[in-house]
Design a protein around this motif. Structure first.
Motif, PDB file in Angstrom:
ATOM      1  N   TRP A   4      -4.248  -4.760 -10.741  1.00 55.96           N
ATOM      2  CA  TRP A   4      -2.749  -5.207 -10.500  1.00 55.96           C
ATOM      3  C   TRP A   4      -2.177  -6.409 -10.862  1.00 55.96           C
ATOM      4  O   TRP A   4      -3.168  -7.335 -10.855  1.00 55.96           O
ATOM      5  N   THR A  24       5.853  -5.893  -9.071  1.00 53.56           N
ATOM      6  CA  THR A  24       4.345  -5.553  -9.216  1.00 53.56           C
ATOM      7  C   THR A  24       4.073  -4.703 -10.096  1.00 53.56           C
ATOM      8  O   THR A  24       4.948  -3.540 -10.156  1.00 53.56           O
ATOM      9  N   SER A  82       1.073  -1.842 -11.703  1.00 50.74           N
ATOM     10  CA  SER A  82      -0.433  -1.154 -11.785  1.00 50.74           C
ATOM     11  C   SER A  82      -0.840  -1.128 -13.286  1.00 50.74           C
ATOM     12  O   SER A  82      -0.049  -1.155 -13.963  1.00 50.74           O
ATOM     13  N   TYR A  90       6.726  -1.859  -8.713  1.00 52.15           N
ATOM     14  CA  TYR A  90       7.423  -1.923  -7.372  1.00 52.15           C
ATOM     15  C   TYR A  90       8.230  -3.257  -7.510  1.00 52.15           C
ATOM     16  O   TYR A  90       7.802  -4.214  -7.994  1.00 52.15           O
ATOM     17  N   MET A  97      -5.678  -3.242  -4.485  1.00 54.70           N
ATOM     18  CA  MET A  97      -4.801  -3.539  -3.437  1.00 54.70           C
ATOM     19  C   MET A  97      -4.574  -2.517  -2.385  1.00 54.70           C
ATOM     20  O   MET A  97      -4.597  -1.347  -2.409  1.00 54.70           O
ATOM     21  N   ARG A 106       1.419  -4.503  -1.731  1.00 57.92           N
ATOM     22  CA  ARG A 106       1.880  -4.793  -3.236  1.00 57.92           C
ATOM     23  C   ARG A 106       2.704  -5.796  -3.402  1.00 57.92           C
ATOM     24  O   ARG A 106       2.727  -6.218  -4.689  1.00 57.92           O
TER      25      ARG A 106
END
Length: 122
Positions: free
Chosen positions: A30, A47, A49, A55, A98, A103
């Motif tokens: 993350w 954010t 991944s 996000y 996470m 997040r």
């Protein structure tokens, strides 16, 4: 934890764009961007991944784009259509895992860079 170094900040006029970069010393599943305006709390911006799910905070959707290079352990934030409300210190963050709902929260990340300043003038 990993070491993170941000770059790419600067001063721009409203409507302008910048590309922020974050260089990491190693891989983290993350990674995210946060920002902090003077006298305000640090807030999550975007954010991503390890498999590139993204996000965004509602305030930046459609204007900011987060991306990453898993080979070079770098992350980017393309910021466009900037307004004075986007002014602040932008921080890179990383975490190996996470919890659901964290997040875009400061508590979800355990590695932080020193920040790069973004100033938007009207």
């Amino acid at each position: 934890q990993v070491q993170l170094v941000e770059s790419g900040g600067g001063s721009v006029q409203a409507g302008g764009s910048l590309r922020l970069s974050c260089a990491a010393s190693g891989y983290s599943y993350w990674m995210g961007w946060f920002r902090q305006a003077p006298e305000k709390d640090r807030e999550g911006v975007a954010t991503i991944s390890g498999d590139r799910r993204t996000y965004y905070a509602d305030s930046v959707k459609g204007r900011f784009t987060i991306s990453r290079d898993n080979v070079e352990n770098t992350m980017f934030l393309q910021v466009s259509s900037l307004t004075p409300d986007d002014t602040g210190m932008y921080y890179c963050a990383a975490a190996p895992s996470m919890e659901l709902g964290y997040r875009l929260r400061v508590e979800g990340f355990n590695s932080w860079g020193q920040g790069t300043q973004v100033t938007v003038s009207s």
